[in-house]
Design a protein around this motif. Structure first.
Motif, short mmCIF file in Angstrom:
data_model
loop_
_atom_site.label_atom_id
_atom_site.label_comp_id
_atom_site.label_asym_id
_atom_site.label_seq_id
_atom_site.Cartn_x
_atom_site.Cartn_y
_atom_site.Cartn_z
N ASN A 194 46.76 36.31 36.17
CA ASN A 194 47.14 35.07 35.48
C ASN A 194 46.25 34.72 34.69
OD1 ASN A 194 49.34 35.35 37.49
ND2 ASN A 194 48.34 34.62 39.48
N SER A 195 45.64 34.40 34.63
CA SER A 195 44.58 34.06 33.81
C SER A 195 43.76 34.52 32.44
CB SER A 195 43.15 32.73 34.07
OG SER A 195 42.42 33.72 34.98
N ARG A 212 38.89 47.02 40.63
CA ARG A 212 38.62 46.85 42.18
C ARG A 212 39.76 46.00 43.39
NH1 ARG A 212 36.28 49.98 39.36
NH2 ARG A 212 34.32 51.46 39.66
N PRO A 213 40.93 46.48 44.22
CA PRO A 213 40.95 48.33 44.05
C PRO A 213 41.21 49.22 42.25
CG PRO A 213 42.43 47.33 45.01
CD PRO A 213 41.37 46.29 44.76
N GLY A 219 50.31 50.53 45.40
CA GLY A 219 50.70 48.97 45.64
C GLY A 219 48.85 48.08 45.18
N THR A 220 48.44 47.82 44.61
CA THR A 220 47.18 47.28 43.69
C THR A 220 48.39 46.17 43.20
OG1 THR A 220 45.79 49.19 43.49
CG2 THR A 220 45.74 46.76 42.27
N ASP A 221 47.64 45.15 43.22
CA ASP A 221 48.50 43.54 42.29
C ASP A 221 47.13 43.21 41.89
OD1 ASP A 221 49.11 41.79 42.13
OD2 ASP A 221 49.56 40.66 44.12
N LYS A 224 44.91 40.30 42.70
CA LYS A 224 44.11 40.03 43.78
C LYS A 224 42.85 41.00 43.26
CE LYS A 224 47.97 39.57 46.77
NZ LYS A 224 48.91 39.72 47.79
N CYS A 225 42.37 41.89 42.70
CA CYS A 225 41.56 42.95 42.33
C CYS A 225 39.95 41.90 41.26
CB CYS A 225 42.16 43.14 40.92
SG CYS A 225 43.24 45.02 41.10
N THR A 226 39.09 42.16 42.15
CA THR A 226 37.86 41.64 41.69
C THR A 226 37.45 42.88 40.31
OG1 THR A 226 36.57 43.45 42.67
CG2 THR A 226 36.95 41.82 44.06
N ARG A 227 37.57 41.97 39.76
CA ARG A 227 36.87 42.88 38.31
C ARG A 227 35.40 42.41 37.37
NH1 ARG A 227 40.24 38.72 37.51
NH2 ARG A 227 39.86 36.72 36.30
N LYS A 228 35.02 43.56 36.71
CA LYS A 228 33.96 42.84 35.98
C LYS A 228 33.81 43.52 34.91
CE LYS A 228 31.76 47.57 37.58
NZ LYS A 228 30.38 48.36 38.44
#
Length: 266
Positions: A194-195, A212-213, A219-221, A224-228
């Motif tokens: 979104n951002s 991650r995931p 089913g990955t959204d 809702k993931c963490t990112r780096k």
């Protein structure tokens, strides 16, 4: 004994030197690669000037551009050669897509060096494909030279959410127009959080986001993931390795729907 060893050492060095010289002699000279009568750059510049998406031409270093043009063996008559010779790279959508040129401060990678050690061993070698661009979510664009399908010189996209090479049904020039004018939010549906636009403008051209995931997990959204941030080199090698592992029995996935969408958007 020492003299024999010394002789063999000198002979080996001489052989290595001759091999390198032979490799260089097989390359087309820079003078022949620079087309002064009908270069492609005026056409590419026209596309950029009328682009619907935000497009930034990165500064070019003339000496570096000549070196990269020579190593990549592209003529400025062709659109790819013109991008190498006239730009340090091109940023699309504030840098969401990074189109490689001859390298600049913001996008230090160039077409020739970036492919060496990945798609070719030495400059002038035959290659399965040529990496030409990538994006902020670890997707990679490449021109097919036989390693991705039968449609030689068409562009493919290594999707981060499937890790399969998808044919875009477009050559390099059409790929540029696609980047400049198409609805990228449609192409990247499900691959932009979104951002996303708040994080891209200052993104280093040697970095990309990892999630991650993983995006290819069912089913990955992405919201809702963490990112780096990770190095683009690390991401490419990991994605290629994982792609082979996940798609070992599938071959290259042919997505005709996306192919037609790409054609229609041009």
């Amino acid at each position: 004994m020492k003299s024999t060893i010394s002789y063999l050492f000198i002979f080996a060095l001489s052989l290595f030197s001759l091999t390198g010289s032979a490799q260089e002699n097989n390359l087309i000279s820079l003078e022949k690669l620079i087309n002064k009568t009908d270069p492609a750059w005026p056409l590419v510049k026209k596309w950029i000037d009328s682009a619907k998406n935000k497009v930034e031409i990165l500064p070019v270093d003339s000496a570096k551009a000549k070196e990269v043009l020579y190593h990549s063996q592209m003529t400025t008559y062709a659109t790819l050669g013109s991008v190498i010779y006239n730009t340090g790279g091109i940023m699309v959508d504030n840098g969401w897509i990074r189109i490689l040129g001859s390298g600049s401060e913001r996008l230090s990678r160039d077409v020739a060096d970036w492919n060496k050690g990945k798609t070719l061993k030495e400059y002038g070698d035959n290659m399965p494909y040529l990496l030409i661009a990538d994006d902020a979510v670890g997707g990679f664009f490449a021109i097919n030279y036989g390693g991705l399908g039968k449609d030689i010189k068409n562009v493919y996209y290594l999707e981060p959410n499937t890790l399969t090479w998808q044919p875009l049904g477009a050559g390099y020039g059409e790929f540029l127009v696609f980047c400049f004018d198409s609805d990228l939010s449609k192409f990247y549906k499900g691959l932009r959080w979104n951002s996303w636009d708040q994080f891209i403008a200052n993104l280093d051209g040697t970095k990309t986001y990892s999630f991650r995931p993983y995006l290819w997990e069912e089913g990955t959204d992405i919201n809702k993931c963490t990112r780096k941030l990770v190095g683009i080199e690390e991401m490419y090698r990991f994605n290629i390795m994982k792609s082979k592992e996940l798609n070992a029995d599938k071959g290259i996935k042919k997505d005709e729907t996306k192919k037609e969408e790409t054609k229609n958007e041009q």
